[in-house]
Design a protein around this motif. Structure first.
Motif, PDB file in Angstrom:
ATOM      1  N   GLY A 178      38.413  27.331  60.789  1.00  0.00           N
ATOM      2  CA  GLY A 178      39.856  27.160  60.913  1.00  0.00           C
ATOM      3  C   GLY A 178      40.259  25.709  61.066  1.00  0.00           C
ATOM      4  O   GLY A 178      41.252  25.258  60.470  1.00  0.00           O
ATOM      5  N   TRP A 179      39.504  24.967  61.855  1.00  0.00           N
ATOM      6  CA  TRP A 179      39.733  23.517  62.013  1.00  0.00           C
ATOM      7  C   TRP A 179      39.629  22.805  60.661  1.00  0.00           C
ATOM      8  O   TRP A 179      40.491  21.997  60.306  1.00  0.00           O
ATOM      9  CB  TRP A 179      38.716  22.966  63.013  1.00  0.00           C
ATOM     10  N   ARG A 180      38.586  23.116  59.904  1.00  0.00           N
ATOM     11  CA  ARG A 180      38.407  22.478  58.594  1.00  0.00           C
ATOM     12  C   ARG A 180      39.545  22.832  57.640  1.00  0.00           C
ATOM     13  O   ARG A 180      40.028  21.971  56.888  1.00  0.00           O
ATOM     14  CB  ARG A 180      37.076  22.913  57.976  1.00  0.00           C
ATOM     15  N   GLN A 181      39.955  24.100  57.643  1.00  0.00           N
ATOM     16  CA  GLN A 181      41.031  24.515  56.741  1.00  0.00           C
ATOM     17  C   GLN A 181      42.299  23.720  56.994  1.00  0.00           C
ATOM     18  O   GLN A 181      42.968  23.279  56.048  1.00  0.00           O
ATOM     19  CB  GLN A 181      41.302  26.014  56.912  1.00  0.00           C
ATOM     20  N   LEU A 224      42.643  20.724  58.395  1.00  0.00           N
ATOM     21  CA  LEU A 224      42.495  19.309  58.041  1.00  0.00           C
ATOM     22  C   LEU A 224      42.412  19.128  56.528  1.00  0.00           C
ATOM     23  O   LEU A 224      42.964  18.158  55.977  1.00  0.00           O
ATOM     24  CB  LEU A 224      41.260  18.724  58.719  1.00  0.00           C
ATOM     25  N   ASP A 225      41.731  20.038  55.837  1.00  0.00           N
ATOM     26  CA  ASP A 225      41.682  19.964  54.376  1.00  0.00           C
ATOM     27  C   ASP A 225      43.083  20.077  53.788  1.00  0.00           C
ATOM     28  O   ASP A 225      43.450  19.330  52.860  1.00  0.00           O
ATOM     29  CB  ASP A 225      40.802  21.085  53.816  1.00  0.00           C
ATOM     30  N   ALA A 226      43.892  21.000  54.331  1.00  0.00           N
ATOM     31  CA  ALA A 226      45.250  21.172  53.814  1.00  0.00           C
ATOM     32  C   ALA A 226      46.109  19.942  54.057  1.00  0.00           C
ATOM     33  O   ALA A 226      47.020  19.646  53.274  1.00  0.00           O
ATOM     34  CB  ALA A 226      45.895  22.394  54.479  1.00  0.00           C
ATOM     35  N   ALA A 227      45.809  19.203  55.128  1.00  0.00           N
ATOM     36  CA  ALA A 227      46.577  18.006  55.453  1.00  0.00           C
ATOM     37  C   ALA A 227      45.995  16.748  54.815  1.00  0.00           C
ATOM     38  O   ALA A 227      46.557  15.654  54.970  1.00  0.00           O
ATOM     39  CB  ALA A 227      46.644  17.824  56.966  1.00  0.00           C
ATOM     40  N   GLY A 228      44.879  16.877  54.115  1.00  0.00           N
ATOM     41  CA  GLY A 228      44.243  15.722  53.501  1.00  0.00           C
ATOM     42  C   GLY A 228      43.607  14.782  54.509  1.00  0.00           C
ATOM     43  O   GLY A 228      43.486  13.577  54.249  1.00  0.00           O
ATOM     44  N   LEU A 229      43.149  15.301  55.645  1.00  0.00           N
ATOM     45  CA  LEU A 229      42.556  14.485  56.710  1.00  0.00           C
ATOM     46  C   LEU A 229      41.040  14.688  56.762  1.00  0.00           C
ATOM     47  O   LEU A 229      40.529  15.738  56.344  1.00  0.00           O
ATOM     48  CB  LEU A 229      43.184  14.852  58.061  1.00  0.00           C
ATOM     49  N   PRO A 230      40.297  13.714  57.283  1.00  0.00           N
ATOM     50  CA  PRO A 230      38.824  13.798  57.278  1.00  0.00           C
ATOM     51  C   PRO A 230      38.302  14.891  58.207  1.00  0.00           C
ATOM     52  O   PRO A 230      38.915  15.219  59.227  1.00  0.00           O
ATOM     53  CB  PRO A 230      38.389  12.411  57.757  1.00  0.00           C
ATOM     54  N   THR A 231      37.137  15.438  57.834  1.00  0.00           N
ATOM     55  CA  THR A 231      36.526  16.529  58.607  1.00  0.00           C
ATOM     56  C   THR A 231      35.099  16.182  59.041  1.00  0.00           C
ATOM     57  O   THR A 231      34.247  17.060  59.167  1.00  0.00           O
ATOM     58  CB  THR A 231      36.502  17.825  57.784  1.00  0.00           C
ATOM     59  N   ASP A 232      34.859  14.900  59.281  1.00  0.00           N
ATOM     60  CA  ASP A 232      33.499  14.468  59.613  1.00  0.00           C
ATOM     61  C   ASP A 232      33.224  14.403  61.109  1.00  0.00           C
ATOM     62  O   ASP A 232      32.062  14.312  61.514  1.00  0.00           O
ATOM     63  CB  ASP A 232      33.229  13.090  58.999  1.00  0.00           C
ATOM     64  N   ALA A 233      34.258  14.468  61.944  1.00  0.00           N
ATOM     65  CA  ALA A 233      34.080  14.285  63.389  1.00  0.00           C
ATOM     66  C   ALA A 233      33.784  15.625  64.053  1.00  0.00           C
ATOM     67  O   ALA A 233      34.668  16.274  64.618  1.00  0.00           O
ATOM     68  CB  ALA A 233      35.315  13.637  64.001  1.00  0.00           C
TER      69      ALA A 233
END
Length: 373
Positions: A243-246, A248-257
């Motif tokens: 859910g966190w990744r979804q 951030l992906d929708a907002a165009g933000l990084p998901t590496d942290a």
């Protein structure tokens, strides 16, 4: 004191006659004892039902001599039994002949986790409510994942000492869920069990919860959002991270942290410490449980990061701790008592002969906003 692989009865004493012999499951009168390793690879009741084109409950009624089955259906099921070489399980035979009046709550976790995490107290309370209404006794079975008491607990649960089980807190590599399900013991799982297809379970929408919390942080203007995720071998940890990744992906933000914790206070603190060290530019954290979020708050304070001014923090559970932290935690409601109560009612219905629902029961996720975000 609870010890590994032992049982604790919540209330009046129940008859707990023990099965004898390591690796052997003793059947009802007239059955031949079958080595456990043989039964694990034997055809299951579900396979018989699928081959006959009937429900699992109907196949069980045929096997156990029930009368509410047509002769045509009985013939089809018996043909499937013969074709597959199915041997009736002692659990099914015991259940056909008697009831113990007891239902197990199975917790495959170390004792310390059971005592320190408020999650389990809410599970016990919710399940007790549904079982009391059905005049059933709850027996607590604590099994350390991979521990020496694993086989002992399985023998206890699958040799007619209880009528059924509600299982909570699941780990991918723990074979307990699969062994209980394949034994024929009526089981309902609290939370989605991994590696057990077709299991009956009650859960909260963990994916939606993680997504909603992260979307709230994005809407608040946070752009460097990390997460302390739950264990990668548990469905709740997997789904909340998704859910966190979804979001951030929708907002165009990084998901590496991302750092993983173990749903404990100390595990959350250690994961947050690693995350802060690796990503000093974080301005928000989604933490997969309130216990871990409480540990993260301590680490942020030690690093001189103010909450919510420098870093907003969102938790998950709302089981009492979130309102007591400083600052109070914004969090996702995890309706643990309601899930446990519903799982208990589902099990009671199955024990009464009702056909369980084909689809899992999944409760909606809701947010509670407090000072931390």
């Amino acid at each position: 004191m609870t010890t590994e692989g032992t049982t604790i009865e919540a209330g009046s004493a129940a008859d707990t006659a023990r099965a004898t012999g390591d690796g052997v499951r003793a059947g009802a009168a007239g059955d031949t004892a079958v080595p456990a390793r043989t039964r694990r690879n034997a055809p299951t009741l579900r396979q018989v039902a699928a081959a006959a084109g009937v429900s699992r409950a109907t196949a069980s009624r045929v096997i156990n001599g029930g009368h509410l089955v047509s002769e045509q259906t009985r013939a089809v099921v018996e043909a499937a039994i013969a074709e597959l070489g199915f041997t009736p399980n002692p659990v099914a035979r015991n259940l056909a002949n008697r009831r113990t009046g007891s239902v197990a709550l199975v917790v495959p976790e170390p004792n310390q986790r059971l005592l320190n995490d408020p999650f389990f107290g809410h599970v016990i309370n919710g399940l007790s409510l549904s079982l009391e209404a059905a005049d059933l006794q709850m027996v607590l079975v604590v099994v350390r994942p991979g521990g020496a008491g694993h086989d002992r607990a399985v023998r206890y649960l699958t040799t007619g000492q209880v009528d059924g089980a509600v299982v909570t807190s699941h780990h991918r590599e723990d074979a307990l869920n699969r062994r209980l399900f394949e034994s024929g013991l009526p089981c309902v799982f609290q939370g989605r069990p991994l590696g057990v297809p077709h299991a009956h379970y009650v859960d909260t929408d963990n994916v939606a919860g993680g997504r909603l919390a992260t979307e709230h942080l994005v809407a608040a203007g946070r752009r460097r959002i990390g997460t302390v995720a739950g264990p990668a071998d548990m469905s709740a940890g997997i789904d909340r991270l998704l859910g966190w990744r979804q979001a951030l992906d929708a907002a165009g933000l990084p998901t590496d942290a991302v750092e993983h914790g173990d749903f404990t206070l100390m595990g959350g603190a250690e994961a947050a410490r690693r995350l802060i060290r690796r990503h000093p530019d974080l301005d928000a954290l989604f933490v997969a449980s309130d216990l871990m979020a409480s540990g993260a708050l301590t680490e942020l304070a030690a690093a001189g990061r103010r909450v919510p001014h420098d870093v907003a923090v969102f938790g998950f559970d709302d089981l009492g701790l979130a309102a007591a932290t400083t600052p109070a935690l914004s969090t996702v409601i995890n309706p643990v008592e309601a899930m446990a109560e519903r799982a208990g009612r589902m099990l009671v219905e199955i024990l009464g002969g009702a056909e369980p629902p084909d689809e899992p029961v999944v409760l909606e996720a809701e947010l509670v906003l407090r000072e931390s975000a």
